[in-house]
Enzyme design. Structure first.
Site, PDB file in Angstrom:
ATOM      1  CG  ASP A 149      -2.434  -8.434   0.538  1.00  0.00           C
ATOM      2  OD1 ASP A 149      -2.375  -8.534   1.507  1.00  0.00           O
ATOM      3  OD2 ASP A 149      -3.541  -7.674   0.790  1.00  0.00           O
TER       4      ASP A 149
ATOM      5  CG  HIS B  59      -1.761  -1.424   1.222  1.00  0.00           C
ATOM      6  ND1 HIS B  59      -2.792  -1.287   0.289  1.00  0.00           N
ATOM      7  CD2 HIS B  59      -2.250  -1.976   1.948  1.00  0.00           C
ATOM      8  CE1 HIS B  59      -4.197  -2.402   0.958  1.00  0.00           C
ATOM      9  NE2 HIS B  59      -3.564  -2.826   1.638  1.00  0.00           N
TER      10      HIS B  59
END
Ligand SMILES: [Zn+2]
Length: 343
Positions: free
Chosen positions: A197, A162
């Site tokens: 993910d 992220h």
């Protein structure tokens, strides 16, 4: 397969984050790495500790301004009277980076808002050391390929996918998967990052969005109703030279093995057409049915299948740990993936 882990990563122990506005214990704890490490050990993997590679691998991906911020912000923050124990932003320059020109403040509070996307990436006294250890873990795994290994696993914590070039977010600070891919570019003309993910790899997408030498693919829960909300839609395909070099496969909430494997099949067809010579797997294990984030419903056997399909690509591979949170199956999910990959 080499299994790389640095115990320095365990020093980073974030206390809280905000979830739907409520203060909750931060799930990105050292215990999750302990579970993965023990599972690896119990399955016969020999654990290797990384050496220190310095700032250069991070600087190949992240801006100098951001790296300076990460290194120094904790001490500066603690000098503010009445400031919180951990650095957590309370101002957010919405619209960045697509808005009009913006100034870069000297204020620690102003910079925290600039460089932190949300409240899930608090910075404490030990964070920078652990973040660097996490990056070293990824780089060390990558160097194993240069030494002839077919694959290496990096147990990275905190995770990275992220993190943008100049912004932390979602438990992530330095983008380990992006750094590994950039390292691989030294020996490989075309590298693919495959992110499995539960959450979209928005930082990774942002870093390579205008590039055609690194194909970025992410399979994740649909961001319509799930973090990171603003990225991860199928319409995001890259820009400029990068058009067609970013692929997103959003899945309906609660999807299990079959929809996930179907998306993975499509992803593999695209990977074949890109003809890469190396692969980075951004391995989140939070798509599991028992993960506390409860976004998808992949089974432990499903992770074995996912590993098998990715292993069949037969590419030199760095497997970088991303998410995956405390649940009874966490360790088995890692082993299932790694064994499937090597089968
Ligand atoms: Zn995740």
């Amino acid at each position: 397969m080499k299994f790389v882990f640095s115990p320095i990563q365990s020093e980073h122990y974030p206390a809280h984050f905000l979830s739907s506005g409520a203060t909750k214990p931060n799930p990105e704890t050292p215990e999750r790495a302990d579970i993965l490490l023990e599972a690896g050990r119990a399955s016969g993997f020999k654990i290797t500790e990384p050496v220190n590679y310095g700032l250069a691998p991070a600087a190949a991906i992240h801006t100098p301004e951001y790296l300076k911020f990460l290194q120094g912000i904790y001490d500066r923050w603690r000098q503010i009277e009445g400031a919180s124990e951990e650095v957590i932003p309370n101002v957010h320059p919405n619209g960045r980076p697509h808005g009009i020109a913006m100034g870069y403040p000297a204020s620690a509070v102003g910079q925290a808002g600039y460089h932190m996307a949300d409240t899930a990436c608090p910075i404490s006294e030990t964070t920078w050391r652990s973040v660097m250890a996490s990056m070293n873990t990824a780089v060390h795994a990558t160097r194993q390929l240069e030494d002839g290994a077919r694959a290496a696993y990096a147990l990275c914590r905190p995770p990275g996918h992220h993190a943008f070039a100049d912004m932390a977010g979602g438990f992530c600070y330095l983008n380990n998967s992006a750094i590994a891919a950039q390292e691989l570019r030294q020996d490989h003309e075309r590298v693919v990052i495959l992110d499995v993910d539960l959450h979209h790899g928005n930082g990774t997408q942002g870093i390579f969005y205008r590039r055609d030498d690194v194909l970025t693919i992410s399979i994740h829960a649909d961001p319509e109703h799930f973090y990171p909300f603003y990225w991860g839609y199928a319409s995001e395909r890259g820009e400029g030279a990068g058009i067609g070099y970013n692929l997103n496969f959003p899945l309906d909430r609660g999807s299990g093995d079959q929809p996930f494997l179907a998306a993975l099949d499509s992803a593999c067809t695209q990977i074949d057409a890109f003809a890469p010579s190396a692969l980075v797997v951004a391995l989140g294990l939070d798509a599991h049915e028992s993960d506390p984030f409860a976004g998808l419903a992949v089974t432990t056997e499903g992770f074995g299948e996912i590993g098998k399909v990715i292993g069949r690509l037969a590419l030199p591979s760095v497997i970088v740990q991303e998410g995956g949170y405390a649940n009874p199956a966490l360790g088995s999910n890692l082993v299932s993936f790694l064994e499937g990959f090597s089968a």
